[in-house]
Design an enzyme around this catalytic site. Sequence first.
Site, PDB file in Angstrom:
ATOM      1  N   SER A 334       0.878  -1.174  -0.118  1.00  0.00           N
ATOM      2  CA  SER A 334      -0.080  -0.013  -0.017  1.00  0.00           C
ATOM      3  C   SER A 334       0.803   1.336   0.158  1.00  0.00           C
ATOM      4  O   SER A 334       0.183   2.397  -0.279  1.00  0.00           O
ATOM      5  CB  SER A 334      -1.080  -0.065   1.254  1.00  0.00           C
ATOM      6  OG  SER A 334      -0.068   0.166   2.445  1.00  0.00           O
ATOM      7  N   SER A 336       5.049   3.252   0.955  1.00  0.00           N
ATOM      8  CA  SER A 336       6.501   3.437   1.463  1.00  0.00           C
ATOM      9  C   SER A 336       6.347   4.158   2.840  1.00  0.00           C
ATOM     10  O   SER A 336       5.628   5.039   2.675  1.00  0.00           O
ATOM     11  CB  SER A 336       7.312   3.696   0.607  1.00  0.00           C
ATOM     12  OG  SER A 336       7.256   3.060  -0.703  1.00  0.00           O
ATOM     13  N   ASP A 448      -4.405  -7.981   9.209  1.00  0.00           N
ATOM     14  CA  ASP A 448      -3.108  -7.986   8.748  1.00  0.00           C
ATOM     15  C   ASP A 448      -1.995  -8.167   9.769  1.00  0.00           C
ATOM     16  O   ASP A 448      -1.160  -7.619   9.894  1.00  0.00           O
ATOM     17  CB  ASP A 448      -2.591  -7.270   7.673  1.00  0.00           C
ATOM     18  CG  ASP A 448      -1.576  -7.398   6.927  1.00  0.00           C
ATOM     19  OD1 ASP A 448      -1.507  -8.597   6.593  1.00  0.00           O
ATOM     20  OD2 ASP A 448      -1.117  -6.499   6.195  1.00  0.00           O
TER      21      ASP A 448
END
EC number: 2.7.11.-
Length: 646
Positions: A334, A336, A448
């Site tokens: 998604s 950096s 996640d």
Amino acid sequence: MPILTLLLLILGLFISPSVSDSRGDTVAQICNNRTTTPQQRSLFVTNFLAAMDAVSPLVEAKGYGQVVNGTGNLTVYAYGECIKDLDKKDCDLCFAQIKAKVPRCLPFQKGTRGGQVFSDGCYIRYDDYNFYNETLSLQDRTVCAPKEITGVNRTVFRDNAAELVKNMSVEAVRNGGFYAGFVDRHNVTVHGLAQCWETLNRSGCVECLSKASVRIGSCLVNEEGRVLSAGCYMRFSTQKFYNNSGNSTSDGNGGHNHLGVILAVTSSVVAFVLLVSAAGFLLKKRHAKKQREKKQLGSLFMLANKSNLCFSYENLERATDYFSDKNKLGQGGSGSVYKGVLTNGKTVAVKRLFFNTKQWVDHFFNEVNLISQVDHKNLVKLLGCSITGPESLLVYEYIANQSLHDYLFVRKDVQPLNWAKRFKIILGTAEGMAYLHEESNLRIIHRDIKLSNILLEDDFTPRIADFGLARLFPEDKTHISTAIAGTLGYMAPEYVVRGKLTEKADVYSFGVLMIEVITGKRNNAFVQDAGSILQSVWSLYRTSNVEEAVDPILGDNFNKIEASRLLQIGLLCVQAAFDQRPAMSVVVKMMKGSLEIHTPTQPPFLNPGSVVEMRKMMMTPTTNQSNSSGSRSDYITEGSSFFEPR
């Protein structure tokens, strides 16, 4: 802020170019029509996940890769490749994006056994047969832009496009299967690119591009045309869409001085401008969805202003030295993350989101809306955001020790974690998750939980990070149904196979993480023939030798009784049946010794017993619903699907 300004801001966010765009937008997703039986679905999905897990590092290493996984009619053949003008960073990003979309063809979604995704930067395919030498297939597509060339330039454009197509079909073969260039005559320029997949030999490439040249002929009066074939890709356009243009031109006299070049892979970031006409098309065709996204953006803007979360984009640019690679802390699917120093001397972490698809809206909204409303010592604190620049930024407190994954498996300049620190990290993570599930005002499923999303402070207090995939859980639902999203190896079986999401999916992920921290080994359940650490721990538990699973680097410097208790809790968390996993608040109490630890009654996911259980789950209607009707109205269906490569 005046409403007109806010609307302009929102529109600008949809159509502004992003330096992070990697041509990853989907051109076509094609699912085949071969179905699989319910009895075979779980095994096929397992083989698919292993193949996807294995093909990613191959593409990252050399720009393409093929993997075969499984046996018999459950074998999965997988392939991925990037267009050769992309640099490594953009190739990695593009492949991560299309890899997230291909599971929509899986048996638990479409009932089929094969699928492929074409974007303008990369390609991915999986199937149940060896397709590697295919040049053509019945599923090949020709995609013409809706708008045609009009006026006096129509004939010139058609002739130039025809000449360019001829050039591409010849020069790509001469140049190792790739060509990009343009034809410019009579002040009309046409750009094009052609590439054969690495699986084809020279004769296969000739055949594929020859047929593509014929098929794309139906688009020659359109502003753009593409042919998407089993063995190759061809595109022309009025716009230069590739990197580092070659010098393939035709002069105004119609000569044949054509120079083909293989574009060098560069370090520049791809700028992919969304055309205003395309934005208008989307606004018309998806009006309802855009209204929702606008409402979210308006909510974000008001939330940021109300809570003093606003940061200047320019200030964050300077704080990170204009997103310098030397300040880069890491990268996921998604975005950096960069280290930055604000003008007041405070060190922060700045997350730079990729938002070339609708996905960025949901991800950004989740991060700001959810994490700004929760406060716990084991959650990363959101300091602010910026939505006024060319891309969206999130600002977090800086955690010095970086991630648990890096500390365990990457960094060589640190001392191994002793037992006390491992216990502290596991307990703190459990407490943070219990807060999300049961103690906060919102009921949040993270989706996640993994080693790389647990950050460590100087004193090794863990902080749960990355709420981009999180989901609010309605109070009146026992579960929600959603497309799978998360990280391979950490996802619960009922979630992988059926998209069924409860807090117990997070509990499963925590169990995997817990066992990884104690053993010092990663869960390789999705790597062919690698074995699962969960299975190893279960086998040792069955023989009353579970303490042998503890990381050997600790020697005898750990509490054997405590380690055995924690591994037993870990096994409870990864049981195949979700309703047999404990709640996170129960996990915390068991770890603190205030509650008896139950005995696991099922082996962990992916051993033979759990595969049988998965088959049962897929063949048996779900009974744990909010009413007995079994109606689909009991579910909230989410359409987005997102995988982050491990």
